[in-house]
Motif scaffolding. Structure first.
Motif, short mmCIF file in Angstrom:
data_model
loop_
_atom_site.label_atom_id
_atom_site.label_comp_id
_atom_site.label_asym_id
_atom_site.label_seq_id
_atom_site.Cartn_x
_atom_site.Cartn_y
_atom_site.Cartn_z
N TRP A 115 111.71 28.28 -27.03
CA TRP A 115 110.52 28.33 -27.98
C TRP A 115 109.83 29.68 -27.59
O TRP A 115 109.70 30.12 -26.68
CB TRP A 115 109.79 27.33 -27.88
N GLU A 122 101.33 29.30 -31.66
CA GLU A 122 102.27 29.02 -32.77
C GLU A 122 103.68 28.99 -32.07
O GLU A 122 103.98 30.08 -31.44
CB GLU A 122 102.17 29.98 -34.01
N TYR A 123 104.44 27.91 -32.44
CA TYR A 123 105.75 27.81 -31.76
C TYR A 123 106.87 27.75 -32.87
O TYR A 123 106.58 27.20 -33.71
CB TYR A 123 105.79 26.71 -30.85
N GLU A 124 108.09 28.28 -32.63
CA GLU A 124 109.13 28.20 -33.09
C GLU A 124 110.47 27.95 -32.37
O GLU A 124 110.28 28.46 -31.48
CB GLU A 124 109.21 29.35 -34.25
N GLU A 211 104.66 17.87 -28.26
CA GLU A 211 104.69 17.82 -29.53
C GLU A 211 103.47 18.63 -30.25
O GLU A 211 103.60 19.21 -31.15
CB GLU A 211 104.31 16.28 -29.95
N GLY A 214 104.40 22.11 -30.64
CA GLY A 214 105.34 22.25 -31.88
C GLY A 214 107.02 21.99 -31.15
O GLY A 214 107.86 22.49 -31.82
#
Length: 607
Positions: A115, A122-124, A211, A214
């Motif tokens: 991640w 902000e995470y992806e 959670e 993200g």
């Protein structure tokens, strides 16, 4: 114009060679195909076709071999066999890739999900397209190479998980924790740290935190569900919880009950809200045997946030499958007084179980009323006549047979002889009512009003010579013997439909008998055969009766006896010590074990 004539006057051959007719040679072109003339195709109607080549081989052609090899004609279309082979290879490769993908997906040792951490939280997901579809711990890594780990349980997954799934998750938690620690270049914790029950892994992320960042899906849905439920019940979600799952492959009730009491005491000490899940309990609904347990003033969390490991999780699940995680060596190290070598070192663990007993051991209304009246009845039999001050002594005796064998080496293959229980009971009565003491007259009367109360899982014990005159602890629910089951009378002169032989509880409580209650026949592998299948209502009712009888026996012996004799190899024996209390059972010595030189312990006796 006439075609030019063939002039042979200047030929290099002065003479022509005539082949003798005896050789009877065929044209070489018919066999070798070296003729430059184009051959007519063969067919079933061609006059040139014959079967002579199937009967003999022609002599070699006298012609010379060609100096230049003939060019091979490439076929216009591939042969069908080659097409089929290529197609088969393609299908095999495709099947192999699918199987390999499934294997990696479901059996990967340490699933890793990368991640990325942005400057504004902000995470992806950049390592995998999707999370595993099954519960498992996963490792996560940010752009700076910082790794952490968490446990992923799909929000739609069934709760509670199976005992095997809980066991697998706990095993993988250790693997992924070590993996992340290696990524940080850290060595494994020292032995002292590993034995620290409240050690917190700095690289673990709880589900809620994961959670929020993200890393795990469902944060918005979870918040929506929590908000909806809070509006309905006007109660907030608990900050920290411990949920005990009443499910075990063990047919017996004792071990589950001991863990339940200790888990409750542990939750109170750690300030966790306590919940009980009985959705797959072999004995039916919890409220069918006990009264409703104490209800916290908050709501349980979403089910996918309840983790079996690590211990630092905000919402913890405890069951028989996670007993080593919850009540293993680190727990014993934390809740035992190691400096002492006597029985007192077990007192902190005893106190946890006692806390759970006082809060949870509340039998349903009918059973509680019967136990109370039965204790009054037994104490009334021991009461001394008018004019005498000393009452008789009630000695409780608990005999466990069946599939539970003693710890004592010489009896491991059998059971403690019944005369050892009876002899010890007489010794206790003699010691309490010593007729040679100054108050011998009072002791004689009290001794006459002393007796033993017997409880056993084996119906044959009640009819034995040692205890046939001893009252049962309770007579509300009895385990019947085969001889006590009425057999229908049938006319032997008429053929009847086959009826399977009646089974009783001779010999004691066996797991196979328990799992096969309500079945038409007995399966030798009862636990394996019946656990995955939901029991019928009749089966659940029969199992509940067995549990109620067991608990009433324990309650009457523990609270209605002045002294208690039992074998520590039976969990019920250790449960009754908790029910009697530390002062009466341990300090005063009214809890007597006759199965070896073992001291009380919650789950594992100590020699």
């Amino acid at each position: 114009m006439a075609p030019p004539a063939l002039d042979l006057t200047h030929s290099t051959h002065a003479k022509m060679m005539v082949i003798p007719p005896r050789l009877n040679l065929r044209r070489a072109a018919s066999y070798t195909g070296s003729s430059t003339h184009e051959k007519a195709p063969l067919s079933s109607t061609s006059s040139r076709f014959n079967f002579n080549h199937l009967l003999f081989s022609p002599p070699p052609s006298p012609g010379l071999p060609a100096l230049v090899p003939r060019p091979k004609k490439s076929p216009v279309a591939p042969r069908p066999s080659r097409v089929f082979r290529l197609f088969g290879w393609f299908l095999s490769l495709l099947a192999f890739l699918l199987v390999a993908k499934a294997g990696v997906k479901h059996f990967g040792d340490v699933p890793v999900v990368d991640w990325a951490l942005g400057t504004q939280e902000e995470y992806e997901m950049v390592g995998q397209d999707e999370l595993p579809e099954f519960p498992t711990p996963i490792a996560v890594t940010d752009r700076r190479g910082r790794s952490k780990w968490t446990v992923s349980i799909p929000p739609s997954y069934n709760f509670p998980l199976s005992t095997k799934e809980y066991t697998d998750i706990c095993a993988k938690c250790h693997e992924v924790a070590n993996h992340v620690r290696d990524l940080h270049g850290k060595s494994s914790p020292s032995q002292k740290a590993s034995l620290n029950y409240y050690y917190e892994d700095p690289y673990f992320l709880d589900v809620t935190e994961a959670e929020e960042r993200g890393l795990l899906p469902g944060a918005q849905d979870t918040a929506r569900r929590i908000s909806s439920r809070s509006q309905e019940s006007h109660l907030p979600v608990c900050e920290s919880t411990l949920t005990f799952v009443l499910e075990t492959p063990d047919a017996g009730l004792g071990t589950t009950l001991m863990m339940l009491w200790m888990a409750y005491g542990l939750a109170q000490k750690e300030k966790r809200a306590f919940f009980i899940d009985d959705s797959r309990w072999a004995y039916g609904e919890y409220t069918g045997i006990f009264k409703t347990p104490p209800i916290p003033n908050c709501q349980p969390p979403p089910r996918h946030e309840m983790l079996p490991c690590p211990r630092q999780a905000r919402h913890l699940v405890v069951s028989a499958a996670t007993s080593k995680e919850t009540f293993g060596n680190s727990f014993a190290n934390e809740y035992e007084i190691r400096k002492k070598r006597d029985q007192d070192r077990e007192k902190p663990m005893f106190d946890l179980a006692r806390t759970g007993y006082e809060a949870l051991f509340r039998l349903n209304h009918d059973d509680h009323s019967y136990v109370t009246s039965r204790i009054i009845e037994l104490r009334g039999k021991a009461k001394a006549p008018l004019g005498h001050k000393q009452d008789g002594t009630v000695v409780g005796v608990h005999v466990r047979h069946g599939d539970q064998h003693p710890f004592e080496y010489q009896y491991r293959g059998a059971y403690i002889p019944l005369n050892m229980y009876a002899d010890r009971a007489r010794e206790i009565i003699e010691d309490i009512h010593n007729t040679s003491a100054p108050s011998g007259g009072e002791n004689v009367v009290a001794k006459k009003h002393s007796f033993t109360v017997i409880a056993s899982d084996d119906p044959e014990v009640y009819d034995s010579e040692e205890f046939k005159r001893s009252p049962r602890a309770q007579e509300m629910i009895k385990l019947a013997a085969k001889s006590q089951v009425p057999q229908p009378e049938q006319d032997r002169s008429v053929m009847h439909k086959f009826v399977e032989e009646t089974f009783g509880w001779e010999g004691g409580f066996f797991a196979t008998m328990f799992w096969n209650l309500g079945r038409a026949g007995i399966n030798s592998d009862g636990a394996a055969a019946s656990m995955p299948v939901a029991p019928s209502a009749e089966t659940t009712r029969l199992r509940s009766y067995i549990g109620r009888a067991y608990l009433m026996d324990l309650a009457i012996l523990a609270h209605g006896s002045d002294a208690l004799i039992c074998t520590i190899s039976a969990t019920g024996c250790r449960l009754m010590a908790v029910m009697m209390g530390w002062e009466k059972a341990i300090d005063h010595g009214d809890w007597v074990n006759i199965d070896g030189n073992y001291q009380w312990a919650g789950l594992t006796p100590v020699s």
